[in-house]
Design an enzyme around this catalytic site. Structure first.
Site, PDB file in Angstrom:
ATOM      1  CG  ASN A   1      -4.771  10.980  -6.056  1.00 29.54           C
ATOM      2  OD1 ASN A   1      -4.195  10.968  -7.143  1.00 29.54           O
ATOM      3  ND2 ASN A   1      -5.210   9.878  -5.478  1.00 29.54           N
TER       4      ASN A   1
ATOM      5  CG  HIS B   1      -7.641  12.525  -8.858  1.00 35.47           C
ATOM      6  ND1 HIS B   1      -7.698  11.475  -7.987  1.00 35.47           N
ATOM      7  CD2 HIS B   1      -8.362  13.519  -8.277  1.00 35.47           C
ATOM      8  CE1 HIS B   1      -8.422  11.787  -6.934  1.00 35.47           C
ATOM      9  NE2 HIS B   1      -8.849  13.031  -7.079  1.00 35.47           N
TER      10      HIS B   1
ATOM     11  CG  ASP C   1      -1.894   1.158   1.199  1.00 42.45           C
ATOM     12  OD1 ASP C   1      -2.990   0.965   0.645  1.00 42.45           O
ATOM     13  OD2 ASP C   1      -1.578   2.247   1.716  1.00 42.45           O
TER      14      ASP C   1
ATOM     15  CD  GLU D   1      -4.269   4.382  -1.797  1.00 40.32           C
ATOM     16  OE1 GLU D   1      -4.395   4.873  -0.664  1.00 40.32           O
ATOM     17  OE2 GLU D   1      -5.158   4.470  -2.682  1.00 40.32           O
TER      18      GLU D   1
ATOM     19  CG  ASP E   1      -4.866   8.239 -12.561  1.00 40.27           C
ATOM     20  OD1 ASP E   1      -5.111   7.807 -11.419  1.00 40.27           O
ATOM     21  OD2 ASP E   1      -5.739   8.702 -13.326  1.00 40.27           O
TER      22      ASP E   1
END
Length: 322
Positions: A204, A209, A196, A239, A213
């Site tokens: 973000n 975002h 994680d 994530e 990404d």
């Protein structure tokens, strides 16, 4: 000799273009018919790879030469007839077969259809009938190849996460189920790493975002570069990534997890020339059978270990408790 009718006016060039590049194997134990077929096929623009007279020869030559289509006499010398050979060609090489037949009985024709006949050509044959039978068989074979490709692409697309290119959660659960079944039967271990990204929400929120990404794609590429070819890397959600490591116990999983953690902490990612924010990861480890015997139990144990790594300060590796 058999009738050699010519193509319709203005059609000969298109016939040759259609046949050009296609390779044909003749399976016929009557020499005169085989010679006539060879001459007619050459005139139509096909490449004749050779002539076989038995089912065994047909299978050997087809395996060696890989024809695009086979012209197969139904009745051949030897114990195996053309229908038997055609079934093997379908199963092993997926080669379309056009059967040559004079007066085959109904049971034989039914067997031929079950063997996946690409068409039938009556003896004595005409040039136009031969041309048509081959066109149909090759067209059907191309449609089948296209369908197989489409199905394969659809199956792949349904198993892959569109953003990262890693396998998705559905594929993860199927793969882990199979790995655990095999491991339980053979007495092997299976490792699960749940990774994680730390403070990813801030990436973000601060950078947008699109940047988030791009970071996820960079992390996915790094993970794929570090795992073994028979490990399975998946996007678990958000994530979170999961890596299934067949045959690995705690020690091997810890080594892999630490390698991933340290390389990720040192990595820098760019996107279109823009430098992306760096990230670290907390990684939880669970292994079969020590920490669980089902997919659900292992994922739950790895998730719990990951949260322990978060609570202990992040950017670290934690093994699940027994």
């Amino acid at each position: 000799m058999y009738a050699q009718s010519s193509p319709a006016p203005g059609r000969q060039d298109s016939v040759v273009r259609l046949a050009m590049g296609h390779r044909v194997l003749i399976v016929e134990d009557e020499a005169l018919i085989a010679m006539d077929l060879h001459a007619t096929l050459s005139e139509l623009g096909y490449e004749v790879l050779g002539t076989a007279t038995t089912a065994g020869e047909a299978l050997y030559l087809a395996g060696r030469e890989r024809p695009d289509v086979v012209l197969m006499d139904v009745k051949l010398r030897g114990a195996a007839d053309g229908v038997h050979a055609a079934g093997m060609l379908r199963d092993q090489l997926r080669v379309p077969v056009v059967f040559l037949t004079a007066n085959a009985d109904n049971p034989t024709l039914r067997r031929a259809l079950e063997a996946g006949a690409g068409g039938f050509l009556a003896k004595p044959f005409e040039k136009r009938s031969l041309e048509h039978a081959l066109e149909v068989a090759l067209g059907q074979a191309e449609q089948q190849r296209s369908l197989r490709l489409t199905n394969s692409l659809l199956e792949h697309a349904s198993s892959v996460d569109a953003l990262t290119g890693l396998f998705n959660r559905r594929y993860l659960e199927q793969t882990l189920d199979r790995a655990l079944e095999f491991a339980g039967r053979e007495g092997h271990e299976v490792g699960v790493l749940l990774l994680d990204l730390d403070h990813f929400k801030a990436v973000n929120d601060v950078h947008g975002h699109a940047a988030g990404d791009a970071v996820l794609r960079g992390v996915a590429r790094l993970v794929l570069s570090r795992v073994r070819i028979y490990d399975t890397a998946c996007r678990y959600g958000g994530e979170e990534l999961v890596i299934v490591v067949p045959g690995a116990g705690v020690a091997q999983c810890e080594a892999l997890a630490e390698s991933l953690r340290s390389h990720l902490a040192a990595a820098s990612f760019t996107d279109g020339g823009n430098v992306l924010p760096s990230v670290t990861a907390s990684i939880g480890i669970a292994t079969f059978p020590e920490h669980g015997k089902t997919t659900e139990d292992l994922l739950r144990a790895a998730d719990g270990a990951m949260y322990e790594a978060k609570a202990a300060g992040r950017n670290r590796v934690q093994v699940a408790h027994r």
